[in-house]
Scaffold this motif. Structure first.
Motif, PDB file in Angstrom:
ATOM      1  N   ILE A   1       0.861  -1.173   0.000  1.00  0.00           N
ATOM      2  CA  ILE A   1       0.000   0.000   0.000  1.00  0.00           C
ATOM      3  C   ILE A   1       0.903   1.231   0.000  1.00  0.00           C
ATOM      4  O   ILE A   1       2.137   1.105  -0.030  1.00  0.00           O
ATOM      5  CB  ILE A   1      -0.967  -0.006   1.208  1.00  0.00           C
ATOM      6  CG1 ILE A   1      -0.181   0.063   2.522  1.00  0.00           C
ATOM      7  CG2 ILE A   1      -1.830  -1.249   1.172  1.00  0.00           C
ATOM      8  CD1 ILE A   1      -1.095   0.161   3.740  1.00  0.00           C
ATOM      9  N   ALA A   2       0.321   2.426   0.042  1.00  0.00           N
ATOM     10  CA  ALA A   2       1.117   3.656  -0.058  1.00  0.00           C
ATOM     11  C   ALA A   2       1.606   4.075   1.327  1.00  0.00           C
ATOM     12  O   ALA A   2       0.958   4.849   2.019  1.00  0.00           O
ATOM     13  CB  ALA A   2       0.305   4.772  -0.699  1.00  0.00           C
TER      14      ALA A   2
ATOM     15  N   MET B   1       0.288  -4.585  -5.996  1.00  0.00           N
ATOM     16  CA  MET B   1      -0.566  -3.543  -5.414  1.00  0.00           C
ATOM     17  C   MET B   1      -1.587  -4.159  -4.463  1.00  0.00           C
ATOM     18  O   MET B   1      -2.143  -5.219  -4.728  1.00  0.00           O
ATOM     19  CB  MET B   1      -1.306  -2.802  -6.530  1.00  0.00           C
ATOM     20  CG  MET B   1      -0.396  -2.107  -7.535  1.00  0.00           C
ATOM     21  SD  MET B   1      -1.319  -1.479  -8.968  1.00  0.00           S
ATOM     22  CE  MET B   1      -1.570  -3.000  -9.901  1.00  0.00           C
TER      23      MET B   1
ATOM     24  N   SER C   1      -3.923  -1.795  -2.916  1.00  0.00           N
ATOM     25  CA  SER C   1      -4.695  -0.563  -2.758  1.00  0.00           C
ATOM     26  C   SER C   1      -3.791   0.555  -2.264  1.00  0.00           C
ATOM     27  O   SER C   1      -2.701   0.317  -1.736  1.00  0.00           O
ATOM     28  CB  SER C   1      -5.908  -0.726  -1.828  1.00  0.00           C
ATOM     29  OG  SER C   1      -5.522  -0.659  -0.473  1.00  0.00           O
ATOM     30  N   TYR C   2      -4.276   1.777  -2.409  1.00  0.00           N
ATOM     31  CA  TYR C   2      -3.506   2.951  -1.983  1.00  0.00           C
ATOM     32  C   TYR C   2      -3.667   3.199  -0.490  1.00  0.00           C
ATOM     33  O   TYR C   2      -2.695   3.435   0.224  1.00  0.00           O
ATOM     34  CB  TYR C   2      -3.967   4.182  -2.767  1.00  0.00           C
ATOM     35  CG  TYR C   2      -3.111   5.405  -2.558  1.00  0.00           C
ATOM     36  CD1 TYR C   2      -1.924   5.574  -3.267  1.00  0.00           C
ATOM     37  CD2 TYR C   2      -3.494   6.405  -1.667  1.00  0.00           C
ATOM     38  CE1 TYR C   2      -1.133   6.694  -3.090  1.00  0.00           C
ATOM     39  CE2 TYR C   2      -2.707   7.535  -1.483  1.00  0.00           C
ATOM     40  CZ  TYR C   2      -1.532   7.674  -2.188  1.00  0.00           C
ATOM     41  OH  TYR C   2      -0.744   8.786  -1.999  1.00  0.00           O
ATOM     42  N   THR C   3      -4.878   3.115   0.009  1.00  0.00           N
ATOM     43  CA  THR C   3      -5.143   3.453   1.415  1.00  0.00           C
ATOM     44  C   THR C   3      -5.445   2.238   2.292  1.00  0.00           C
ATOM     45  O   THR C   3      -5.270   2.302   3.512  1.00  0.00           O
ATOM     46  CB  THR C   3      -6.358   4.392   1.507  1.00  0.00           C
ATOM     47  OG1 THR C   3      -7.525   3.698   1.039  1.00  0.00           O
ATOM     48  CG2 THR C   3      -6.130   5.640   0.663  1.00  0.00           C
TER      49      THR C   3
ATOM     50  N   GLN D   1      -3.897   5.250  -8.334  1.00  0.00           N
ATOM     51  CA  GLN D   1      -3.024   5.931  -7.373  1.00  0.00           C
ATOM     52  C   GLN D   1      -1.903   5.016  -6.885  1.00  0.00           C
ATOM     53  O   GLN D   1      -0.733   5.429  -6.836  1.00  0.00           O
ATOM     54  CB  GLN D   1      -3.842   6.429  -6.177  1.00  0.00           C
ATOM     55  CG  GLN D   1      -4.665   7.667  -6.456  1.00  0.00           C
ATOM     56  CD  GLN D   1      -5.425   8.114  -5.216  1.00  0.00           C
ATOM     57  OE1 GLN D   1      -6.211   7.360  -4.625  1.00  0.00           O
ATOM     58  NE2 GLN D   1      -5.217   9.349  -4.816  1.00  0.00           N
ATOM     59  N   ILE D   2      -2.226   3.783  -6.519  1.00  0.00           N
ATOM     60  CA  ILE D   2      -1.181   2.905  -6.003  1.00  0.00           C
ATOM     61  C   ILE D   2      -0.244   2.464  -7.111  1.00  0.00           C
ATOM     62  O   ILE D   2       0.966   2.317  -6.905  1.00  0.00           O
ATOM     63  CB  ILE D   2      -1.785   1.676  -5.271  1.00  0.00           C
ATOM     64  CG1 ILE D   2      -0.664   0.878  -4.585  1.00  0.00           C
ATOM     65  CG2 ILE D   2      -2.606   0.803  -6.209  1.00  0.00           C
ATOM     66  CD1 ILE D   2       0.145   1.667  -3.568  1.00  0.00           C
TER      67      ILE D   2
ATOM     68  N   TYR E   1       2.031   5.387  -7.633  1.00  0.00           N
ATOM     69  CA  TYR E   1       2.917   5.587  -6.476  1.00  0.00           C
ATOM     70  C   TYR E   1       4.074   4.585  -6.502  1.00  0.00           C
ATOM     71  O   TYR E   1       5.238   4.958  -6.298  1.00  0.00           O
ATOM     72  CB  TYR E   1       2.122   5.434  -5.177  1.00  0.00           C
ATOM     73  CG  TYR E   1       2.920   5.806  -3.949  1.00  0.00           C
ATOM     74  CD1 TYR E   1       3.217   7.137  -3.672  1.00  0.00           C
ATOM     75  CD2 TYR E   1       3.383   4.830  -3.064  1.00  0.00           C
ATOM     76  CE1 TYR E   1       3.950   7.486  -2.550  1.00  0.00           C
ATOM     77  CE2 TYR E   1       4.109   5.170  -1.941  1.00  0.00           C
ATOM     78  CZ  TYR E   1       4.392   6.496  -1.687  1.00  0.00           C
ATOM     79  OH  TYR E   1       5.125   6.839  -0.574  1.00  0.00           O
TER      80      TYR E   1
ATOM     81  N   ASP F   1      -8.355   4.448  -6.931  1.00  0.00           N
ATOM     82  CA  ASP F   1      -7.411   3.894  -5.960  1.00  0.00           C
ATOM     83  C   ASP F   1      -6.364   3.019  -6.644  1.00  0.00           C
ATOM     84  O   ASP F   1      -5.172   3.090  -6.315  1.00  0.00           O
ATOM     85  CB  ASP F   1      -8.180   3.087  -4.910  1.00  0.00           C
ATOM     86  CG  ASP F   1      -7.288   2.642  -3.774  1.00  0.00           C
ATOM     87  OD1 ASP F   1      -7.157   3.397  -2.798  1.00  0.00           O
ATOM     88  OD2 ASP F   1      -6.697   1.539  -3.870  1.00  0.00           O
TER      89      ASP F   1
END
Length: 313
Positions: free
Chosen positions: A137-138, A160, A162-164, A183-184, A187, A180
């Motif tokens: 994750i991020a 990945m 997820s981002y959050t 974003q990941i 990132y 999402d």
């Protein structure tokens, strides 16, 4: 001679003197102009010679630059061919090292990182010549940025998760899920220079907390060319119970044996999962002694999915 005649002669002499003076002035001016033109012409000639010399130098430099560029391109082509050959040799060696058709496979996966526990896990993997898969994750901060890079640099697969990892955000809508994933992906690419192509759903593809039908999320991943992996064994470090390192090893070995010959083992490397990091050396030893190959997820890895991607049209 009369006075009138003398005045006339005097005026004639005066006019002759004026005429001579005018001629001298005109001659002087003409001479000056000729001198200036000669000097200007000489200067322009020297300037023209200088410019021609510079033009000749630039033409020579251009020819040399073209020659150097051609040589450089040739060298780059040779290096590219050598790199491709070395990569093919490396792929063959890795295939011989990891892909044993007579052994069952275990794909160790770590979710929710990176964290300081990731450092310990990477140290253990390196010491045992084992590669794994990290579904990240991020996680922010300079230390974590280096951990993303280390995962890739040491030959592990980065994916990945997820981002959050906040279910209410990730699964709020299909648009939220798509955002999402983007974003990941961005990132991890920013951190490592590698565009990840493997995904693990928070809660798995069969989770019941998503406000979006999971088949819609799966359809999006399919259309995006992304491959998702669930798991068919775990060490139980995410059950909410505080197991010791030795208990986590026993749970993992029991579940691996129940899963068959193609096992995707779920574990976690987030900050609170210190026992998982502590259990890893023993777990690797037990798996090897039991005859398992421990592999990272690649395009050759058989899919383990709670909801099959093929069930979504």
């Amino acid at each position: 001679m009369t006075r009138q005649e003398e005045r006339i002669r005097a005026r004639r002499r005066q006019r002759r003197r004026q005429a001579r003076m005018v001629r001298r002035v005109v001659f002087g001016v003409c001479l000056f102009i000729i001198l200036i033109l000669c000097i200007y012409g000489h200067h322009n000639h020297k300037r023209a010679q200088s410019l021609q010399s510079k033009i000749d130098q630039l033409e020579q430099q251009l020819k040399k630059s073209k020659s150097d560029s051609s040589d450089l391109k040739k060298q780059l082509d040779e290096l590219q061919k050598e790199l491709e050959q070395k990569q093919q040799e490396l792929d063959k060696k890795e295939a011989a090292l990891y892909d044993d058709p007579n052994k069952p496979n275990v794909y160790m996966t770590f979710d929710d990182g990176p964290s300081s526990n990731t450092d310990t896990i990477l140290d253990t993997l390196a010491a045992n010549n084992v590669r794994a898969t990290f579904f990240c994750i991020a996680q922010k901060g300079e230390a974590n940025e280096k951990r993303y890079q280390r995962i890739v640099n040491e030959g592990h697969t980065i994916g990945m998760h997820s981002y959050t990892h906040e279910y209410g955000t990730v699964y709020a809508s299909l648009e939220s899920f798509e955002q999402d994933v983007t974003q990941i992906s961005d990132y991890i690419f920013q951190m490592t220079g590698v565009r990840p192509k493997y995904y693990r759903f928070p809660g798995g593809s069969s989770n019941t907390v998503s406000k979006v039908p999971m088949k819609e999320c799966i359809r999006y991943l399919n259309q995006s060319g992304l491959t998702y992996f669930d798991w068919n064994a775990q060490n139980d470090d995410a059950t909410g119970k505080s197991y010791t390192a030795s208990q986590l090893v026993e749970h993992a070995m029991k579940n691996v044996k129940m899963a068959g010959d193609n096992v995707v083992l779920l574990m976690h490397d987030e900050q609170t999962k210190t026992a998982t990091a502590e259990a890893l050396p023993t777990l690797i030893k037990r798996l090897k002694n039991a005859g398992y190959d421990i592999l990272p997820i690649t395009d050759k890895t058989p899919l383990v999915q709670h909801v099959s991607k093929d069930s979504v049209s």
